[in-house]
Design an enzyme around this catalytic site. Structure first.
Site, PDB file in Angstrom:
ATOM      1  N   LYS A  22       1.032  -1.357  -0.544  1.00 30.31           N
ATOM      2  CA  LYS A  22      -0.019   0.016  -0.137  1.00 30.31           C
ATOM      3  C   LYS A  22       1.045   1.166  -0.302  1.00 30.31           C
ATOM      4  O   LYS A  22       0.851   2.476  -0.887  1.00 30.31           O
ATOM      5  CB  LYS A  22      -1.068  -0.092   1.000  1.00 30.31           C
ATOM      6  CG  LYS A  22      -1.872   1.474   1.249  1.00 30.31           C
ATOM      7  CD  LYS A  22      -2.492   1.235   2.652  1.00 30.31           C
ATOM      8  CE  LYS A  22      -1.794   2.040   4.234  1.00 30.31           C
ATOM      9  NZ  LYS A  22      -1.322   2.889   4.251  1.00 30.31           N
ATOM     10  N   ASN A  23       1.626   1.379   1.031  1.00 31.35           N
ATOM     11  CA  ASN A  23       2.951   2.234   1.245  1.00 31.35           C
ATOM     12  C   ASN A  23       3.253   2.285  -0.243  1.00 31.35           C
ATOM     13  O   ASN A  23       4.988   3.324  -0.362  1.00 31.35           O
ATOM     14  CB  ASN A  23       3.012   2.835   2.132  1.00 31.35           C
ATOM     15  CG  ASN A  23       2.464   2.895   3.466  1.00 31.35           C
ATOM     16  OD1 ASN A  23       1.047   3.270   3.163  1.00 31.35           O
ATOM     17  ND2 ASN A  23       2.833   2.312   5.222  1.00 31.35           N
ATOM     18  N   ARG A  93      -5.328  11.333   4.082  1.00 30.83           N
ATOM     19  CA  ARG A  93      -3.759  11.869   4.152  1.00 30.83           C
ATOM     20  C   ARG A  93      -2.681  12.254   2.721  1.00 30.83           C
ATOM     21  O   ARG A  93      -2.026  12.808   1.955  1.00 30.83           O
ATOM     22  CB  ARG A  93      -3.282  11.553   5.496  1.00 30.83           C
ATOM     23  CG  ARG A  93      -1.858  12.327   5.636  1.00 30.83           C
ATOM     24  CD  ARG A  93      -1.095  11.693   6.807  1.00 30.83           C
ATOM     25  NE  ARG A  93       0.612  12.366   6.833  1.00 30.83           N
ATOM     26  CZ  ARG A  93       0.231  13.772   7.086  1.00 30.83           C
ATOM     27  NH1 ARG A  93       0.157  13.859   7.112  1.00 30.83           N
ATOM     28  NH2 ARG A  93       2.081  13.672   6.597  1.00 30.83           N
ATOM     29  N   CYS A 117      -5.148  12.755  12.444  1.00 31.20           N
ATOM     30  CA  CYS A 117      -6.191  11.249  12.348  1.00 31.20           C
ATOM     31  C   CYS A 117      -5.290  10.392  13.753  1.00 31.20           C
ATOM     32  O   CYS A 117      -4.803  10.661  14.508  1.00 31.20           O
ATOM     33  CB  CYS A 117      -5.578  10.402  11.013  1.00 31.20           C
ATOM     34  SG  CYS A 117      -3.375   9.761  11.193  1.00 31.20           S
ATOM     35  N   ARG A 122       0.149  14.945  12.572  1.00 30.66           N
ATOM     36  CA  ARG A 122       0.920  15.000  11.180  1.00 30.66           C
ATOM     37  C   ARG A 122       1.200  15.742  10.182  1.00 30.66           C
ATOM     38  O   ARG A 122       0.540  16.001   9.757  1.00 30.66           O
ATOM     39  CB  ARG A 122      -0.128  13.986  10.824  1.00 30.66           C
ATOM     40  CG  ARG A 122       0.135  12.339  11.424  1.00 30.66           C
ATOM     41  CD  ARG A 122      -0.956  10.992  10.772  1.00 30.66           C
ATOM     42  NE  ARG A 122       0.086  11.109   9.911  1.00 30.66           N
ATOM     43  CZ  ARG A 122      -0.394   9.550   8.737  1.00 30.66           C
ATOM     44  NH1 ARG A 122      -1.608   8.998   8.819  1.00 30.66           N
ATOM     45  NH2 ARG A 122       0.270   8.873   8.158  1.00 30.66           N
ATOM     46  N   PRO A 123       1.189  16.599  11.171  1.00 26.36           N
ATOM     47  CA  PRO A 123       1.962  18.361  10.134  1.00 26.36           C
ATOM     48  C   PRO A 123       2.552  17.779   8.933  1.00 26.36           C
ATOM     49  O   PRO A 123       3.557  17.204   8.695  1.00 26.36           O
ATOM     50  CB  PRO A 123       2.714  18.917  11.514  1.00 26.36           C
ATOM     51  CG  PRO A 123       4.102  17.895  11.928  1.00 26.36           C
ATOM     52  CD  PRO A 123       2.905  16.546  12.340  1.00 26.36           C
ATOM     53  N   ASP A 125       5.058  20.474   8.228  1.00 27.27           N
ATOM     54  CA  ASP A 125       6.201  21.230   7.977  1.00 27.27           C
ATOM     55  C   ASP A 125       6.849  20.795   6.663  1.00 27.27           C
ATOM     56  O   ASP A 125       8.125  21.559   5.825  1.00 27.27           O
ATOM     57  CB  ASP A 125       6.451  21.256   8.910  1.00 27.27           C
ATOM     58  CG  ASP A 125       6.885  20.639   9.701  1.00 27.27           C
ATOM     59  OD1 ASP A 125       6.254  19.617  10.247  1.00 27.27           O
ATOM     60  OD2 ASP A 125       8.073  20.272  10.622  1.00 27.27           O
ATOM     61  N   ASP A 305       4.125   0.725  11.923  1.00 24.93           N
ATOM     62  CA  ASP A 305       3.373  -0.088  11.723  1.00 24.93           C
ATOM     63  C   ASP A 305       2.954  -1.402  11.979  1.00 24.93           C
ATOM     64  O   ASP A 305       2.166  -1.700  11.602  1.00 24.93           O
ATOM     65  CB  ASP A 305       2.937  -0.171   9.858  1.00 24.93           C
ATOM     66  CG  ASP A 305       3.093   1.378   9.280  1.00 24.93           C
ATOM     67  OD1 ASP A 305       3.326   1.855   8.211  1.00 24.93           O
ATOM     68  OD2 ASP A 305       2.604   2.547  10.357  1.00 24.93           O
ATOM     69  N   ARG A 397      -8.740   0.048   4.509  1.00 19.32           N
ATOM     70  CA  ARG A 397      -8.060   1.054   4.309  1.00 19.32           C
ATOM     71  C   ARG A 397      -6.495   0.169   3.050  1.00 19.32           C
ATOM     72  O   ARG A 397      -6.288   0.431   2.566  1.00 19.32           O
ATOM     73  CB  ARG A 397      -7.765   2.395   4.349  1.00 19.32           C
ATOM     74  CG  ARG A 397      -8.773   2.497   5.172  1.00 19.32           C
ATOM     75  CD  ARG A 397      -9.009   4.627   5.826  1.00 19.32           C
ATOM     76  NE  ARG A 397      -7.442   4.912   5.199  1.00 19.32           N
ATOM     77  CZ  ARG A 397      -7.541   6.005   4.979  1.00 19.32           C
ATOM     78  NH1 ARG A 397      -8.083   6.424   6.432  1.00 19.32           N
ATOM     79  NH2 ARG A 397      -6.785   6.705   4.618  1.00 19.32           N
TER      80      ARG A 397
HETATM   81  C1  EPZ Z   1       4.711   6.902   5.715  1.00 19.65           C
HETATM   82  O1  EPZ Z   1       3.416   8.107   6.419  1.00 19.65           O
HETATM   83  C2  EPZ Z   1       3.396   5.728   6.229  1.00 19.65           C
HETATM   84  N1  EPZ Z   1       1.655   5.563   4.485  1.00 19.65           N
HETATM   85  C3  EPZ Z   1       3.124   5.166   7.304  1.00 19.65           C
HETATM   86  O2  EPZ Z   1       1.697   4.343   7.697  1.00 19.65           O
HETATM   87  C4  EPZ Z   1       4.093   5.244   8.363  1.00 19.65           C
HETATM   88  O3  EPZ Z   1       3.269   4.584   9.891  1.00 19.65           O
HETATM   89  C5  EPZ Z   1       4.791   6.380   8.653  1.00 19.65           C
HETATM   90  O4  EPZ Z   1       4.983   6.377   6.761  1.00 19.65           O
HETATM   91  C6  EPZ Z   1       6.137   5.455   9.044  1.00 19.65           C
HETATM   92  O5  EPZ Z   1       6.686   4.747   8.341  1.00 19.65           O
HETATM   93  C7  EPZ Z   1       1.688   6.163   3.572  1.00 19.65           C
HETATM   94  O6  EPZ Z   1       2.957   5.681   2.924  1.00 19.65           O
HETATM   95  C8  EPZ Z   1       0.667   6.035   3.362  1.00 19.65           C
HETATM   96  P1  EPZ Z   1       5.871  10.174   8.489  1.00 19.65           P
HETATM   97  P2  EPZ Z   1       3.841   8.824   6.985  1.00 19.65           P
HETATM   98  O7  EPZ Z   1       5.942  11.732   7.424  1.00 19.65           O
HETATM   99  O8  EPZ Z   1       4.801   9.870   5.334  1.00 19.65           O
HETATM  100  C9  EPZ Z   1       6.173  13.724  11.001  1.00 19.65           C
HETATM  101  C10 EPZ Z   1      -0.052   3.091   7.760  1.00 19.65           C
HETATM  102  O9  EPZ Z   1      -1.045   2.051   8.710  1.00 19.65           O
HETATM  103  N2  EPZ Z   1       6.280  14.828  10.404  1.00 19.65           N
HETATM  104  O10 EPZ Z   1       7.441  10.122   7.779  1.00 19.65           O
HETATM  105  O11 EPZ Z   1       2.890  10.015   7.055  1.00 19.65           O
HETATM  106  C11 EPZ Z   1       4.636  13.508  11.803  1.00 19.65           C
HETATM  107  O12 EPZ Z   1       4.067  13.791  12.340  1.00 19.65           O
HETATM  108  C12 EPZ Z   1       0.501   4.367   7.814  1.00 19.65           C
HETATM  109  O13 EPZ Z   1       0.259   2.515   6.561  1.00 19.65           O
HETATM  110  C13 EPZ Z   1       6.344  16.191  10.602  1.00 19.65           C
HETATM  111  O14 EPZ Z   1       6.949  16.064  12.137  1.00 19.65           O
HETATM  112  O15 EPZ Z   1       4.985   9.951   7.919  1.00 19.65           O
HETATM  113  C14 EPZ Z   1       5.495  11.830  12.419  1.00 19.65           C
HETATM  114  O16 EPZ Z   1       5.509  11.765  13.267  1.00 19.65           O
HETATM  115  C15 EPZ Z   1       0.336   4.830   8.970  1.00 19.65           C
HETATM  116  N3  EPZ Z   1       6.564  17.318   9.574  1.00 19.65           N
HETATM  117  C16 EPZ Z   1       6.548  10.950  11.535  1.00 19.65           C
HETATM  118  O17 EPZ Z   1       7.388  12.193  11.172  1.00 19.65           O
HETATM  119  C17 EPZ Z   1       6.035  16.641   8.571  1.00 19.65           C
HETATM  120  O18 EPZ Z   1       5.903  17.139   7.251  1.00 19.65           O
HETATM  121  C18 EPZ Z   1       6.813  10.537  10.650  1.00 19.65           C
HETATM  122  O19 EPZ Z   1       5.732  10.901  10.394  1.00 19.65           O
HETATM  123  C19 EPZ Z   1       6.086  15.621   7.789  1.00 19.65           C
HETATM  124  C20 EPZ Z   1       5.837  14.085   9.129  1.00 19.65           C
END
Ligand code: EPZ
Length: 421
Positions: A22-23, A93, A117, A122-123, A125, A305, A397
């Protein structure tokens, strides 16, 4: 509304094939907006999130045809809309991932700010930091976010956190920027490597995915090509834990075992036998599972995950385990639900202390997110009596027919429609 009913099941036995990730499918579908010729994707999982992403691409002017099982054909030549509809953004998202491609193709992208969520605020920035570094102007008002520029120019970007989504979005935006872009402290997940390989098939010039430094040399335009999505390491881990928690003997097919090393290592520490054999893994459970500690980390650490699913296993392991979540603010939504099933878990900030119990008991529980839902199903397989899992739209999902595939392994599980309470 639909629920999943799980009864105490015998040790799972048999073989299950893992679907495409999926990811990986979601960012690669978004990246298809960059191509100007036919793109064929294979092994795309038939899950709700993929349906939503296809709807997003169509709303932006791309032609998307779902062909046979897992085969999708996309042509984004006539891409003509830079605005992602609020209702679609709100559903998923990952719709955010079209921003980079739209900036690269049209020089602008507008969408609603993604909501938080169950697992945290999940910002975005870091995504915006990257777009700004490439020369984009960013405006946020009335809950919308707009990025626009006449030209994207390559730059060096340091990510404060190795964000998966930000790494992917910046990679895609930089594919046609002028000059070279370097992403430092990039996410190293296998899905990032899959995205690089896909983009390079379209004519991009990207190196370094899988390490913390990714270099993207801008090219004039991207064409088309075909690509097979890598197997879903989290789905694989989920079925491996299903075999472990029931003390079963299951062969999990279509697995890249190097992508799930931490899960294999931790299962072995519990006392589970894991036999790797090419692209399949055999998991043989133990009747005397031992408590182990888990700390989630960005790849190649233990995946966040998989924490909920593994915690379900730990509730049945002798001794005390500590699960530390370092990636998201709140990935313990499943704990209260597991406690309703008799689990002994105490949360202390980002840590959960899990004491093994002799027997879980079935209860009415609710999924709060995709992986929490999977964890509740796994717990239901060994709980005395019946477990009714609600809010299963979360599970659909990200998992294809999870109950059908568990039934094939001998699980007592079914999907039912019940009156809304
Ligand atoms: C991806 O989400 C995956 N989703 C998530 O899988 C997975 O848990 C996550 O990566 C971590 O491995 C998809 O690939 C569609 P991140 P993503 O940006 O990209 C912070 C599932 O169950 N952050 O690596 O949203 C954020 O708040 C889903 O399949 C910022 O601060 O994850 C979090 O604490 C859930 N600023 C951390 O980084 C930003 O601009 C990790 O988020 C972006 C993120």
């Amino acid at each position: 509304m639909e629920i999943i009913l799980v009864e105490k099941s015998p040790p799972l036995k048999g073989k299950v094939r893992i679907n495409g990730a999926k990811n990986s499918a979601l960012p690669i579908l978004a990246a298809s907006l960059l191509g100007t010729e036919d793109i064929i994707l294979e092994d795309v999982p038939r899950i709700k999130d993929v349906e939503i992403m296809c709807e997003v691409l169509r709303s932006l002017g791309a032609k998307v045809e779902v062909l046979d099982e897992g085969l999708i054909k996309i042509n984004s030549k006539d891409l003509n809309n830079h605005v992602t509809r609020y209702d679609l953004m709100n559903k998923m998202r990952a719709s955010l991932l079209v921003m980079g491609p739209l900036l690269a193709r049209l020089g602008k992208s507008k969408s609603s700010l993604p909501g938080g969520c169950a697992i945290g605020t999940r910002p975005i920035d870091l995504h915006l930091k990257g777009f700004k570094a490439l020369g984009a102007n960013i405006e946020t008002e009335h809950g919308n976010i707009e990025a626009y520029t006449d030209k994207l120019i390559g730059d060096k970007i340091y990510l404060d956190f190795p964000s998966v989504g930000a790494t992917e979005n910046i990679m895609m935006a930089a594919t046609m920027a002028e000059g070279e872009t370097i992403i430092d402290n990039a996410a190293m997940e296998p899905e990032i490597v899959d995205l690089q390989n896909f983009l390079n098939k379209l004519g991009a010039d990207i190196r370094g995915a899988g390490t913390s430094t990714i270099k993207i040399k801008g090219v004039e335009k991207l064409g088309g090509g075909s690509h097979q999505i890598i197997p879903d390491r989290i789905e694989a881990g989920t079925f491996m834990v299903a075999a472990a928690i029931t003390g079963g003997d299951v062969i999990v097919d279509n697995v890249i075992s190097s992508h799930i090393k931490p899960v294999i290592a931790k299962l072995k520490e519990v006392g589970v036998e894991v036999i790797e054999n090419g692209d399949s893994v055999r998991v043989i459970g133990t009747n005397n599972p031992k408590a182990v500690d888990i700390k989630t980390l960005p790849y190649p650490g233990f995946p966040t995950d998989m924490a909920a699913q593994f915690m379900a296993l730990l509730t049945t392991c002798k001794g005390s385990s500590v699960v530390i979540e370092t990636v998201f603010e709140n990935r313990f939504m499943h704990v209260d639900e597991l406690k309703r099933m008799g689990a002994d878990i105490k949360i202390d900030g980002k840590s959960a202390i899990v004491r093994g119990v002799d027997q879980l008991t079935g209860a009415k529980v609710k999924a709060s997110d995709l992986r929490a839902g999977a964890a509740l199903i796994l717990a239901g397989l060994v709980a005395d009596g019946e477990t009714e899992v609600g809010n299963i739209y979360h599970i659909d999902r990200g998992y294809v027919d999870i109950e059908g595939r568990l039934v094939n392994l001998g699980a007592r599980i079914s999907r039912k429609i019940v009156e809304e309470e």
